[in-house]
Design a protein around this motif. Structure first.
Motif, PDB file in Angstrom:
ATOM      1  N   GLU A 172       0.826  -1.205   0.000  1.00 42.93           N
ATOM      2  CA  GLU A 172       0.000   0.000   0.000  1.00 42.93           C
ATOM      3  C   GLU A 172       0.864   1.262   0.000  1.00 42.93           C
ATOM      4  OE1 GLU A 172      -3.188   0.007  -0.601  1.00 42.93           O
ATOM      5  OE2 GLU A 172      -2.975  -2.174  -0.734  1.00 42.93           O
ATOM      6  N   ARG A 194      -4.895  -5.110  -8.521  1.00 46.64           N
ATOM      7  CA  ARG A 194      -5.388  -5.316  -7.155  1.00 46.64           C
ATOM      8  C   ARG A 194      -6.363  -6.491  -7.103  1.00 46.64           C
ATOM      9  NH1 ARG A 194      -7.284  -0.622  -6.467  1.00 46.64           N
ATOM     10  NH2 ARG A 194      -5.532   0.340  -5.338  1.00 46.64           N
ATOM     11  N   GLU A 198      -5.943  -9.987  -4.997  1.00 47.85           N
ATOM     12  CA  GLU A 198      -6.942 -10.523  -4.065  1.00 47.85           C
ATOM     13  C   GLU A 198      -7.333 -11.947  -4.441  1.00 47.85           C
ATOM     14  OE1 GLU A 198      -9.975  -7.576  -4.308  1.00 47.85           O
ATOM     15  OE2 GLU A 198      -8.918  -6.138  -2.998  1.00 47.85           O
ATOM     16  N   TYR A 312       1.233  -5.272  -6.324  1.00 37.99           N
ATOM     17  CA  TYR A 312       0.161  -6.219  -6.625  1.00 37.99           C
ATOM     18  C   TYR A 312       0.541  -7.197  -7.731  1.00 37.99           C
ATOM     19  CZ  TYR A 312      -3.051  -3.077  -4.080  1.00 37.99           C
ATOM     20  OH  TYR A 312      -3.683  -2.313  -3.140  1.00 37.99           O
TER      21      TYR A 312
END
Length: 334
Positions: A172, A194, A198, A312
């Protein structure tokens, strides 16, 4: 850990603090408008870099430069413990327009770096211990010492991202930096990355549910067997938080527990991850009489441990690889 070994460990642990030219102190981290309407960014050391306009020519440590490139910011120069040409983080990249000004730890060609004309130089830093505190008298990662760091800072101001805690938080902060450098971090490619991250996180959690044990190692014939402590390595801690069952190697030292080759059989695991930076190959490990006794080696469950930058894109790719290793692995320890 002696200095030579620390260099060989390939970016997994570093000590120091960065003070850049053209910067002033601050108590907060983030991006702030400069007083004159220019560009400002406060790094993880509380150092605020202020420029008349947003920097566009970025140079820096391989690890962080590669992550920014994954968000579309191509570096003008890189340095690190290896050449960018040999770094898996730059795999598939066209480096023809990138000046490689350092290919060994602490060896930076200052003239070549200056010739690349960077507006900003980026690097990382590691704490001394599990407290996460960073001493004020240590050079940032990639710099041989404070003298060299100060010479680099005369070329362009330095922004430092702290590599501590979980890589989820470090990611982040790199997003914050990319956003400050003009990247759309809410939509477009970053939003897709992103989402991939995930999805990879969920996949790794599912794969880890099988419970196979994992031991990441750095091994050389001369320096012995170095086992990483997941709680101290941000990248490994991220995976541990997602459920990966890392072996606790014991020992009281920060980040690593090292043993001689005669003690290697005392640290079994189902899966062995071997460092791609300077470590022995799977064949070389298996050729060591004591390492050959390890269940993971006997089962052929050795896989690369890639030092991947905090972004990411890179993390999603490696987590997908790791999930595959865990899914295919058998429990071979007692």
């Amino acid at each position: 850990m002696h200095r030579t070994s620390r260099r060989l460990l390939g970016g997994l642990l570093a000590l120091g603090v960065t003070v850049g030219a053209g910067a002033c102190g601050s108590d907060s981290a983030g991006t702030e408008p400069a007083a004159s309407g220019g560009w400002s960014f406060t790094d993880d050391l509380g150092t605020t870099v202020q420029l008349d306009e947003a920097p566009t020519r970025i140079a820096g440590l391989n690890d962080l430069a590669a992550s920014l490139w994954n968000y579309g910011i191509e570096p003008v120069a890189t340095f690190g413990q290896t050449s960018a040409e040999d770094d898996v983080a730059f795999e598939g990249r066209d480096l023809s327009d990138v000046a490689i000004v350092g290919s060994a730890y602490g060896e930076i060609d200052l003239e070549a770096l200056a010739a690349a004309d960077p507006d900003l130089i980026v690097t990382t830093i590691y704490p001394d211990d599990s407290s996460g505190e960073i001493p004020a008298d240590k050079a940032g990662y990639g710099f041989n010492d404070m003298t060299q760091q100060e010479q680099v800072a005369e070329i362009a101001p330095i922004v430092t991202i702290a590599y501590r805690g979980s890589a989820a938080d470090v990611i982040e902060r790199v997003v914050d930096l990319a956003g400050a450098l003009g990247v759309d971090t809410e939509g477009g490619d970053v939003a897709e990355a992103r989402a991939d991250f995930e999805a990879a996180s969920e996949k790794l959690t599912e794969a880890a549910a099988g419970g196979v044990s994992v031991l990441p190692v750095f091994a050389t014939e001369a320096d012995g067997w170095w086992m990483a402590k997941a709680a101290d390595d941000p990248q490994l801690k991220l995976y541990q938080d997602l459920g990966v069952n890392f072996v606790d190697p014991g020992g009281e030292d920060y980040f690593w527990h090292s043993v001689g080759w005669e003690e290697v059989p005392n640290h079994p695991s189902d899966v062995l991850l071997y460092s791609l930076r300077f470590s022995m190959s799977p064949e070389e490990i298996a050729a060591q009489p004591t390492a050959a006794l390890l269940p993971a080696v006997q089962a052929g469950q050795l896989h690369p441990w890639k030092y991947i930058g905090p972004d990411y894109v890179a993390q999603a790719a490696y987590m997908a690889e790791l999930a595959g290793y865990l899914t295919e692995a058998q429990q071979v320890t007692g």
